[in-house]
Write a protein that holds these residues in place. Structure first.
Motif, mmCIF file in Angstrom:
data_model
loop_
_atom_site.group_PDB
_atom_site.id
_atom_site.type_symbol
_atom_site.label_atom_id
_atom_site.label_comp_id
_atom_site.label_asym_id
_atom_site.label_seq_id
_atom_site.Cartn_x
_atom_site.Cartn_y
_atom_site.Cartn_z
ATOM 1 N N UNK A 72 0.830 -1.206 0.000
ATOM 2 C CA UNK A 72 0.000 0.000 0.000
ATOM 3 C C UNK A 72 0.862 1.253 0.000
ATOM 4 N N UNK A 73 1.935 1.254 0.787
ATOM 5 C CA UNK A 73 2.839 2.410 0.820
ATOM 6 C C UNK A 73 3.484 2.603 -0.555
ATOM 7 N N UNK A 74 3.923 1.517 -1.166
ATOM 8 C CA UNK A 74 4.515 1.618 -2.504
ATOM 9 C C UNK A 74 3.484 2.070 -3.532
ATOM 10 N N UNK A 75 2.247 1.593 -3.409
ATOM 11 C CA UNK A 75 1.182 2.010 -4.324
ATOM 12 C C UNK A 75 0.948 3.512 -4.206
ATOM 13 N N UNK A 76 0.847 4.002 -2.971
ATOM 14 C CA UNK A 76 0.580 5.426 -2.755
ATOM 15 C C UNK A 76 1.729 6.286 -3.283
ATOM 16 N N UNK A 77 2.950 5.816 -3.148
ATOM 17 C CA UNK A 77 4.104 6.586 -3.610
ATOM 18 C C UNK A 77 4.141 6.714 -5.125
ATOM 19 N N UNK A 78 3.498 5.791 -5.827
ATOM 20 C CA UNK A 78 3.508 5.797 -7.288
ATOM 21 C C UNK A 78 2.314 6.521 -7.914
ATOM 22 N N UNK A 79 1.388 6.991 -7.094
ATOM 23 C CA UNK A 79 0.188 7.634 -7.627
ATOM 24 C C UNK A 79 0.465 9.096 -7.992
ATOM 25 N N UNK A 80 0.318 9.455 -9.275
ATOM 26 C CA UNK A 80 0.594 10.838 -9.693
ATOM 27 C C UNK A 80 -0.341 11.852 -9.021
ATOM 28 N N UNK A 81 -1.589 11.467 -8.776
ATOM 29 C CA UNK A 81 -2.535 12.420 -8.193
ATOM 30 C C UNK A 81 -2.272 12.674 -6.707
ATOM 31 N N UNK A 82 -1.394 11.909 -6.056
ATOM 32 C CA UNK A 82 -1.067 12.135 -4.651
ATOM 33 C C UNK A 82 0.205 12.962 -4.468
ATOM 34 N N UNK A 83 0.809 13.394 -5.564
ATOM 35 C CA UNK A 83 2.064 14.151 -5.481
ATOM 36 C C UNK A 83 1.894 15.509 -4.811
ATOM 37 N N UNK A 84 0.779 16.175 -5.050
ATOM 38 C CA UNK A 84 0.633 17.560 -4.592
ATOM 39 C C UNK A 84 -0.459 17.751 -3.548
ATOM 40 N N UNK A 130 -4.655 6.041 1.715
ATOM 41 C CA UNK A 130 -3.997 4.851 2.264
ATOM 42 C C UNK A 130 -4.953 4.092 3.175
ATOM 43 N N UNK A 131 -5.743 4.801 3.972
ATOM 44 C CA UNK A 131 -6.697 4.140 4.867
ATOM 45 C C UNK A 131 -7.735 3.351 4.077
ATOM 46 N N UNK A 132 -8.184 3.884 2.944
ATOM 47 C CA UNK A 132 -9.127 3.136 2.102
ATOM 48 C C UNK A 132 -8.511 1.825 1.623
ATOM 49 N N UNK A 133 -7.235 1.866 1.250
ATOM 50 C CA UNK A 133 -6.551 0.640 0.821
ATOM 51 C C UNK A 133 -6.377 -0.327 1.998
ATOM 52 N N UNK A 134 -6.064 0.219 3.185
ATOM 53 C CA UNK A 134 -5.945 -0.630 4.375
ATOM 54 C C UNK A 134 -7.272 -1.319 4.669
ATOM 55 N N UNK A 135 -8.368 -0.579 4.563
ATOM 56 C CA UNK A 135 -9.686 -1.152 4.822
ATOM 57 C C UNK A 135 -10.021 -2.256 3.817
ATOM 58 N N UNK A 140 -5.183 -4.439 9.960
ATOM 59 C CA UNK A 140 -5.686 -4.012 11.257
ATOM 60 C C UNK A 140 -4.592 -3.579 12.229
ATOM 61 N N UNK A 141 -3.326 -3.653 11.819
ATOM 62 C CA UNK A 141 -2.234 -3.280 12.712
ATOM 63 C C UNK A 141 -2.033 -1.769 12.799
ATOM 64 N N UNK A 142 -2.327 -1.064 11.741
ATOM 65 C CA UNK A 142 -2.095 0.385 11.677
ATOM 66 C C UNK A 142 -3.286 1.067 11.022
ATOM 67 N N UNK A 143 -3.316 2.372 11.145
ATOM 68 C CA UNK A 143 -4.339 3.200 10.509
ATOM 69 C C UNK A 143 -3.659 4.159 9.535
ATOM 70 N N UNK A 144 -4.425 4.730 8.655
ATOM 71 C CA UNK A 144 -3.884 5.683 7.696
ATOM 72 C C UNK A 144 -3.245 6.877 8.368
ATOM 73 N N UNK A 145 -3.762 7.292 9.508
ATOM 74 C CA UNK A 145 -3.197 8.452 10.204
ATOM 75 C C UNK A 145 -1.828 8.160 10.810
ATOM 76 N N UNK A 146 -1.432 6.878 10.877
ATOM 77 C CA UNK A 146 -0.104 6.511 11.368
ATOM 78 C C UNK A 146 0.978 6.727 10.315
ATOM 79 N N UNK A 147 0.583 6.968 9.082
ATOM 80 C CA UNK A 147 1.527 7.181 7.993
ATOM 81 C C UNK A 147 1.996 8.627 8.036
ATOM 82 N N UNK A 148 3.307 8.822 7.986
ATOM 83 C CA UNK A 148 3.884 10.175 7.998
ATOM 84 C C UNK A 148 4.251 10.579 6.578
ATOM 85 N N UNK A 149 3.897 11.796 6.236
ATOM 86 C CA UNK A 149 4.276 12.370 4.949
ATOM 87 C C UNK A 149 5.208 13.523 5.279
#
Length: 140
Positions: free
Chosen positions: A57-69, A79-84, A89-98
């Motif tokens: 999921x982290x690699x997927x998000x890093x490759x998305x052009x629409x998430x660059x800006x 990321x939370x939608x992909x986790x769901x 269940x170990x982490x939440x989207x808000x645990x991801x640091x940008x």
């Protein structure tokens, strides 16, 4: 003439009384060790499968052009939608640091720890850390 046996009689009697095979204590030890390894495997495999989903999921998000800006909160939401969808269940989207990196880019990172009880007061502890630069290359 002497006896034609190749070994003295005393050694053949001794070899008849010699035990072969595993003792009861040896069998108990082997079964206990195999059971413990099986228990650790049963507890560890789901954690590593979940970690694989998080890394993907982290690699997927890093490759998305629409998430660059977009703001960090929007990246975390995607990321939370992909986790769901992946039953993470170990982490939440808000645990991801940008965060910003040298050169004006951004990167996504997550560091987390998972504890799984093994038996009695003994637990297995797994520590993971994933980082991916926001490239927006969409897999290519």
């Amino acid at each position: 003439m002497s006896d034609c046996r190749p070994f003295p009689a005393s050694s053949s009697i001794a070899s008849m009384h010699r035990q072969r095979g595993m003792t009861m204590w040896g069998l108990i030890y082997v079964l206990f060790t195999a059971g413990l390894l099986l228990l650790v495997g049963i507890k560890a495999v789901p954690v590593y499968l979940n970690a694989y989903d998080i890394r993907e999921t982290i690699e997927w998000a890093a490759e998305q052009p629409d998430l660059m800006t977009v703001p960090a909160a929007q990246i975390q939401s995607a990321i939370q939608r992909r986790f769901d969808a992946g039953y993470v269940d170990n982490v939440k989207g808000r645990d991801v640091a940008v965060s910003r990196v040298a050169g004006g880019g951004r990167e996504i990172s997550i560091a987390y720890e998972v504890r799984r009880p093994l038996m009695f007061d003994v637990s297995l502890v797994f520590a993971f850390e994933e980082t991916a630069p926001l490239t927006g290359t969409d897999g290519g």
